[in-house]
Scaffold this motif. Structure first.
Motif, PDB file in Angstrom:
ATOM      1  N   THR A  84      32.462  71.937  34.600  1.00  0.00           N
ATOM      2  CA  THR A  84      32.451  73.078  33.498  1.00  0.00           C
ATOM      3  C   THR A  84      31.952  73.170  32.116  1.00  0.00           C
ATOM      4  OG1 THR A  84      33.295  70.543  32.402  1.00  0.00           O
ATOM      5  CG2 THR A  84      35.420  71.858  33.153  1.00  0.00           C
ATOM      6  N   ASP A  85      30.374  71.540  32.650  1.00  0.00           N
ATOM      7  CA  ASP A  85      29.162  71.494  31.778  1.00  0.00           C
ATOM      8  C   ASP A  85      28.832  73.253  31.932  1.00  0.00           C
ATOM      9  OD1 ASP A  85      29.608  69.852  31.044  1.00  0.00           O
ATOM     10  OD2 ASP A  85      28.530  68.292  32.518  1.00  0.00           O
ATOM     11  N   GLU A  86      28.725  73.496  32.831  1.00  0.00           N
ATOM     12  CA  GLU A  86      28.496  75.111  32.537  1.00  0.00           C
ATOM     13  C   GLU A  86      29.039  76.238  32.400  1.00  0.00           C
ATOM     14  OE1 GLU A  86      28.344  75.203  37.553  1.00  0.00           O
ATOM     15  OE2 GLU A  86      27.116  73.786  37.749  1.00  0.00           O
ATOM     16  N   ILE A  87      29.835  76.327  31.842  1.00  0.00           N
ATOM     17  CA  ILE A  87      30.694  77.317  30.599  1.00  0.00           C
ATOM     18  C   ILE A  87      30.167  77.034  29.933  1.00  0.00           C
ATOM     19  CG2 ILE A  87      33.344  78.396  29.837  1.00  0.00           C
ATOM     20  CD1 ILE A  87      34.507  75.804  31.497  1.00  0.00           C
ATOM     21  N   THR A  88      29.347  78.172  29.240  1.00  0.00           N
ATOM     22  CA  THR A  88      27.985  78.510  28.629  1.00  0.00           C
ATOM     23  C   THR A  88      29.356  79.486  27.099  1.00  0.00           C
ATOM     24  OG1 THR A  88      27.184  80.244  29.470  1.00  0.00           O
ATOM     25  CG2 THR A  88      26.359  77.686  29.888  1.00  0.00           C
ATOM     26  N   ASP A  89      28.826  79.577  25.840  1.00  0.00           N
ATOM     27  CA  ASP A  89      29.223  81.111  24.742  1.00  0.00           C
ATOM     28  C   ASP A  89      28.532  81.839  25.903  1.00  0.00           C
ATOM     29  OD1 ASP A  89      29.436  81.747  22.273  1.00  0.00           O
ATOM     30  OD2 ASP A  89      28.251  80.308  21.112  1.00  0.00           O
ATOM     31  N   ILE A  90      29.310  82.825  25.511  1.00  0.00           N
ATOM     32  CA  ILE A  90      28.354  84.336  26.191  1.00  0.00           C
ATOM     33  C   ILE A  90      28.351  85.030  24.782  1.00  0.00           C
ATOM     34  CG2 ILE A  90      29.393  86.244  26.634  1.00  0.00           C
ATOM     35  CD1 ILE A  90      31.793  85.065  27.631  1.00  0.00           C
ATOM     36  N   CYS A  91      28.388  84.433  23.414  1.00  0.00           N
ATOM     37  CA  CYS A  91      28.021  85.029  22.365  1.00  0.00           C
ATOM     38  C   CYS A  91      26.980  84.137  21.804  1.00  0.00           C
ATOM     39  CB  CYS A  91      29.181  85.148  21.100  1.00  0.00           C
ATOM     40  SG  CYS A  91      30.248  86.380  21.558  1.00  0.00           S
ATOM     41  N   GLU A  92      26.166  83.203  22.502  1.00  0.00           N
ATOM     42  CA  GLU A  92      25.298  82.466  22.177  1.00  0.00           C
ATOM     43  C   GLU A  92      24.326  83.266  21.143  1.00  0.00           C
ATOM     44  OE1 GLU A  92      23.464  80.284  25.473  1.00  0.00           O
ATOM     45  OE2 GLU A  92      22.879  82.637  25.967  1.00  0.00           O
ATOM     46  N   GLY A  93      23.692  84.483  21.088  1.00  0.00           N
ATOM     47  CA  GLY A  93      22.986  85.531  20.533  1.00  0.00           C
ATOM     48  C   GLY A  93      23.337  85.486  18.968  1.00  0.00           C
ATOM     49  N   THR A  94      24.402  84.717  18.927  1.00  0.00           N
ATOM     50  CA  THR A  94      24.825  84.901  17.424  1.00  0.00           C
ATOM     51  C   THR A  94      25.811  83.517  17.277  1.00  0.00           C
ATOM     52  OG1 THR A  94      26.515  86.077  15.645  1.00  0.00           O
ATOM     53  CG2 THR A  94      26.749  86.407  18.461  1.00  0.00           C
ATOM     54  N   ASP A  95      25.826  83.013  16.512  1.00  0.00           N
ATOM     55  CA  ASP A  95      27.319  82.011  15.793  1.00  0.00           C
ATOM     56  C   ASP A  95      28.155  82.337  14.636  1.00  0.00           C
ATOM     57  OD1 ASP A  95      25.485  82.857  13.260  1.00  0.00           O
ATOM     58  OD2 ASP A  95      24.279  80.530  12.999  1.00  0.00           O
ATOM     59  N   ARG A  96      28.623  83.870  14.704  1.00  0.00           N
ATOM     60  CA  ARG A  96      29.272  84.308  14.486  1.00  0.00           C
ATOM     61  C   ARG A  96      31.152  83.752  15.050  1.00  0.00           C
ATOM     62  NH1 ARG A  96      27.897  85.085   8.711  1.00  0.00           N
ATOM     63  NH2 ARG A  96      26.748  86.551   8.847  1.00  0.00           N
ATOM     64  N   MET A  99      32.392  82.532  22.594  1.00  0.00           N
ATOM     65  CA  MET A  99      33.457  83.100  23.580  1.00  0.00           C
ATOM     66  C   MET A  99      33.151  82.734  24.596  1.00  0.00           C
ATOM     67  SD  MET A  99      33.212  87.758  25.229  1.00  0.00           S
ATOM     68  CE  MET A  99      33.686  88.223  23.467  1.00  0.00           C
ATOM     69  N   TYR A 100      33.881  82.549  25.279  1.00  0.00           N
ATOM     70  CA  TYR A 100      33.688  81.721  27.057  1.00  0.00           C
ATOM     71  C   TYR A 100      34.789  82.458  27.444  1.00  0.00           C
ATOM     72  CZ  TYR A 100      31.845  78.110  24.011  1.00  0.00           C
ATOM     73  OH  TYR A 100      30.985  77.450  22.839  1.00  0.00           O
ATOM     74  N   LYS A 101      34.544  82.492  29.410  1.00  0.00           N
ATOM     75  CA  LYS A 101      35.440  83.018  29.859  1.00  0.00           C
ATOM     76  C   LYS A 101      35.401  81.852  31.457  1.00  0.00           C
ATOM     77  CE  LYS A 101      35.763  87.196  32.863  1.00  0.00           C
ATOM     78  NZ  LYS A 101      36.226  86.977  34.765  1.00  0.00           N
ATOM     79  N   VAL A 102      36.321  81.979  31.549  1.00  0.00           N
ATOM     80  CA  VAL A 102      36.601  81.245  33.227  1.00  0.00           C
ATOM     81  C   VAL A 102      37.656  82.165  33.654  1.00  0.00           C
ATOM     82  CG1 VAL A 102      36.190  78.921  32.273  1.00  0.00           C
ATOM     83  CG2 VAL A 102      38.319  80.275  31.882  1.00  0.00           C
ATOM     84  N   GLY A 103      37.487  82.782  34.695  1.00  0.00           N
ATOM     85  CA  GLY A 103      37.800  83.457  35.692  1.00  0.00           C
ATOM     86  C   GLY A 103      38.923  84.807  35.016  1.00  0.00           C
ATOM     87  N   PRO A 104      39.785  84.932  35.452  1.00  0.00           N
ATOM     88  CA  PRO A 104      40.312  85.703  34.198  1.00  0.00           C
ATOM     89  C   PRO A 104      40.941  85.703  32.874  1.00  0.00           C
ATOM     90  CG  PRO A 104      41.902  84.420  34.742  1.00  0.00           C
ATOM     91  CD  PRO A 104      40.931  84.369  35.839  1.00  0.00           C
ATOM     92  N   VAL A 105      40.373  84.438  32.185  1.00  0.00           N
ATOM     93  CA  VAL A 105      40.841  84.160  31.145  1.00  0.00           C
ATOM     94  C   VAL A 105      39.635  84.143  30.070  1.00  0.00           C
ATOM     95  CG1 VAL A 105      41.195  82.425  28.896  1.00  0.00           C
ATOM     96  CG2 VAL A 105      42.872  82.307  31.957  1.00  0.00           C
TER      97      VAL A 105
END
Ligand code: R2B
Ligand code: URA
Length: 313
Positions: A84-96, A99-105
């Motif tokens: 689970t530590d590998e789940i990273t913020d897809i929107c890390e280019g902004t701090d607004r 967003m995280y994606k795990v499988g279909p969620v």
């Protein structure tokens, strides 16, 4: 076990017609590129179908940390491989937003209040559109103030209403007031309520949710920096809300319901109550108790997702 993807009605059915997402903006087609500025994503810089094409459940909530915790929790619940530590913020280019994606969620934060969630929803709905997603269920997992119900109760929203208890969302567009319906998906609410009834540790209620544009005076609180009304007037307003079927108050449900409704997205609002507003205004419950309360909407929606994926019966 490989997850079986079921359709919106929870059935495996080849003839099933996939509900289509309706993005109601004719200008989008003529744009060469769409930059989703507050997500730091774009149609030219990212392969959105590859990144998001398999999304079936979008869960949104106010805080970035809570939505990261939810993504980690769903990773475990779905029995997905990896750490689970590998789940990273897809929107890390902004701090607004986060967003995280795990499988279909997909788990996304929306900040506080209508203007903030509305920006996030515009970009999230366009993201689903560009990615070619269909058959997506949306959930707002939130906190709220309860009216006449015990703290810790989870309210599944029947109608999202404004501060006059009307099931509508008003938006000023080009200087004119536009009124949109806040109808939510009744079947989704019923299904959530059914699963909640199988979880005795989860006190749940279906009721109306009032959305306000302020946490203090707008929700009838006596403890803000300003207060222009008496205790009696506060209680009278809350009583009127209660009589109109309102069981909780928060700050995003009407625009969430209205935008999902317009775009043909099946959506539900699931909020835990942190206090009973007839008993006070300050949130004085200990931090650990609040943390446990905030896990409750997540537990219910996790149950829903696992059932839909055929991981549990
Ligand atoms: C619930 O909690 C927040 C205010 O504390 C707001 O975003 C909401 O809807
Ligand atoms: N969120 C709100 O908007 N109101 C409350 O009273 C508690 C949480």
């Amino acid at each position: 076990m490989a997850p079986i993807l079921l359709n919106c009605a929870g059935k495996e059915d080849e003839d099933y017609i996939k509900p289509q997402l309706h993005v109601k903006n004719p200008h989008l087609d003529s744009m060469e590129e769409d930059i989703l500025y507050h997500f730091s994503l774009g149609t030219k810089t990212h392969n959105l179908p590859e990144m998001f094409g398999d999304v079936k459940f979008v869960c949104v909530g106010g805080s970035g940390n809570r939505m990261r915790a939810f993504a980690k929790f769903m990773h475990q619940e779905l029995g997905l491989p990896g750490n689970t530590d590998e789940i990273t913020d897809i929107c890390e280019g902004t701090d607004r937003f986060s967003m995280y994606k795990v499988g279909p969620v997909l788990s996304i934060s929306h900040g506080m209040g209508v203007p903030s969630i509305s920006i996030m929803l515009h970009e999230m709905i366009k993201l689903l559109h560009h990615a070619g997603c269909h058959d997506v269920n949306l959930f707002r997992l939130g906190t709220s103030g309860g009216i006449g119900i015990s703290p810790g109760t989870v309210v599944i929203t029947d109608k999202a209403v404004d501060c006059f208890f009307r099931p509508q969302f008003e938006q000023v567009i080009l200087g004119k007031v536009v009124i949109r319906s806040t109808e939510l998906d009744a079947d989704l609410a019923k299904e959530l309520s059914q699963y909640a009834s199988e979880m005795p540790e989860l006190p749940t209620f279906i009721g109306n949710t009032m959305c306000t544009s302020d946490f203090y005076e707008g929700q009838g609180r006596l403890d803000g920096a300003l207060c222009s009304f008496s205790t009696e007037e506060k209680v009278e307003y809350l009583r009127k809300a209660y009589n109109a079927g309102v069981r909780n108050i928060e700050m995003e449900s009407t625009v969430f319901a209205a935008m999902c409704h317009m775009c043909n997205l099946k959506a539900a609002v699931v909020c835990v109550t942190l206090l009973n507003r007839f008993d006070g205004d300050q949130i004085s419950t200990p931090h650990e108790v609040l943390t446990e309360y905030q896990q409750r909407p997540q537990n219910l929606v996790a149950q829903f997702i696992k059932k839909r994926l055929g991981l549990i019966v």
